[in-house]
Scaffold this active site. Structure first.
Site, PDB file in Angstrom:
ATOM      1  N   GLY A  73       5.002  -0.902   3.069  1.00  0.00           N
ATOM      2  CA  GLY A  73       4.201   0.230   2.630  1.00  0.00           C
ATOM      3  C   GLY A  73       5.023   1.493   2.457  1.00  0.00           C
ATOM      4  O   GLY A  73       6.090   1.654   3.061  1.00  0.00           O
ATOM      5  N   HIS A 130       0.817  -1.215   0.000  1.00  0.00           N
ATOM      6  CA  HIS A 130       0.000   0.000   0.000  1.00  0.00           C
ATOM      7  C   HIS A 130       0.853   1.269   0.000  1.00  0.00           C
ATOM      8  O   HIS A 130       1.902   1.340   0.634  1.00  0.00           O
ATOM      9  CB  HIS A 130      -0.938   0.007   1.214  1.00  0.00           C
ATOM     10  CG  HIS A 130      -0.223   0.000   2.533  1.00  0.00           C
ATOM     11  ND1 HIS A 130       0.247   1.148   3.148  1.00  0.00           N
ATOM     12  CD2 HIS A 130       0.114  -1.017   3.363  1.00  0.00           C
ATOM     13  CE1 HIS A 130       0.812   0.843   4.298  1.00  0.00           C
ATOM     14  NE2 HIS A 130       0.756  -0.475   4.456  1.00  0.00           N
ATOM     15  N   ASP A 131       0.397   2.240  -0.776  1.00  0.00           N
ATOM     16  CA  ASP A 131       0.995   3.579  -0.836  1.00  0.00           C
ATOM     17  C   ASP A 131       2.388   3.613  -1.458  1.00  0.00           C
ATOM     18  O   ASP A 131       3.071   4.635  -1.374  1.00  0.00           O
ATOM     19  CB  ASP A 131       1.033   4.240   0.561  1.00  0.00           C
ATOM     20  CG  ASP A 131      -0.336   4.330   1.191  1.00  0.00           C
ATOM     21  OD1 ASP A 131      -1.161   5.118   0.698  1.00  0.00           O
ATOM     22  OD2 ASP A 131      -0.598   3.595   2.172  1.00  0.00           O
TER      23      ASP A 131
END
Length: 290
Positions: free
Chosen positions: A153, A135-136
């Protein structure tokens, strides 16, 4: 063509080919010339641009966009919920760029509300089998990520970087432009542009000479970069503090645009600091730049 299990009607004349076993939810937007193979699943908020191919058994979910001409191999998943306990089903996003190739069993998760809200993979990227983009993460253009690479992340991978097999990248780490991360390296700090790191834990062993030569950097400029690198990271006993050596590089070499790029990277905010220089095998690795 439209099979009995296709829930989304493909526009007539679009040239899209949807296998009868594929499931495309109402609301998904399918571009021209798209191919969706057997047993694929496409969520309601997905946008698939022109000429994308999902070969088979691909799952695309969330607020996700697949760029023009990108290709996805069996059992890859794009835009699924992040592995973050704070995530509460917020409508965060995932974007994959044009002509990117995602191989078997790759996972690319969407962003989080507590992060930047979007996971982005750029154009002309190759992500080999079993790799994970968390994520991200922000992955630039023309990046190559080899088999079994895992990212925490919020990792940033700049354009033209190469990450070799089974490397593990700590969350919030930045990998600079055209940097090389060696196989099975554990990277827990930032890698400067054009840097080359090896080992567990990863240590800086020189510059990415192969990339520089293959991309037309002249021999005089390569020697200039080597001198600047050895000023910043001397082979022998260190002369002064890192900050003092950094100022010498600014004074003597900052007119070179690639060296200025390294200086700008070092000056940028970082949550992880910089990868430290190796000492044992450092000299041997560095001789390739001679």
């Amino acid at each position: 063509m439209e099979g009995t299990e296709v829930l989304h009607k493909v526009e007539e004349g679009s040239g899209a080919v949807i296998h009868p076993t594929a499931i495309i939810a109402p609301g998904a937007r399918i571009g021209r010339g798209v191919k969706v193979g057997p047993w694929c699943s496409v969520g309601a908020n997905v946008v698939i641009d022109d000429d994308v191919e999902l070969i088979s058994h691909v799952v695309v979910d969330g607020h996700t966009r697949l760029g023009v001409g990108s290709r996805y191999y069996p059992f890859s998943t794009v835009g699924m919920a992040p592995q973050d306990l704070k995530y509460n089903d917020e409508p965060t996003r995932c974007e994959v760029g044009a002509r990117t190739v995602v191989r078997e069993h790759v996972t690319i998760h969407r962003g989080t509300a507590t992060g930047c809200g979007v996971t982005h993979v750029g154009d002309d990227v190759l992500i080999m089998a079993n790799a994970h983009v968390a994520h991200d993460c922000q992955v630039g253009n023309r990046v190559i990520i080899v088999n079994n690479v895992v990212m925490g992340g919020h990792v940033v991978v700049e354009d033209d970087a190469r990450i070799m097999g089974s490397a593990a990248i700590h969350q919030f780490v930045r990998i600079g432009h055209a940097a090389l991360v060696g196989g099975v390296a554990g990277v827990e700090a930032d890698v400067i542009p054009y840097g080359s790191v090896l080992g567990n834990r990863a240590r800086l062993v020189g510059l990415h000479w192969i990339w520089l030569r293959r991309h037309g950097v002249s021999q005089p400029e390569i020697h200039q970069m080597r001198r600047a690198f050895l000023t910043l990271y001397p082979k022998g006993p260190e002369e002064g503090t890192f900050a003092e050596r950094l100022e010498r590089v600014r004074r003597d070499y900052s007119s070179d645009p690639r060296i200025q790029e390294v200086l700008t990277f070092i000056d940028s905010p970082s949550k992880r600091g910089l990868v430290r220089v190796a000492r044992g095998d450092y000299s041997a690795a560095e001789t390739e730049g001679a």
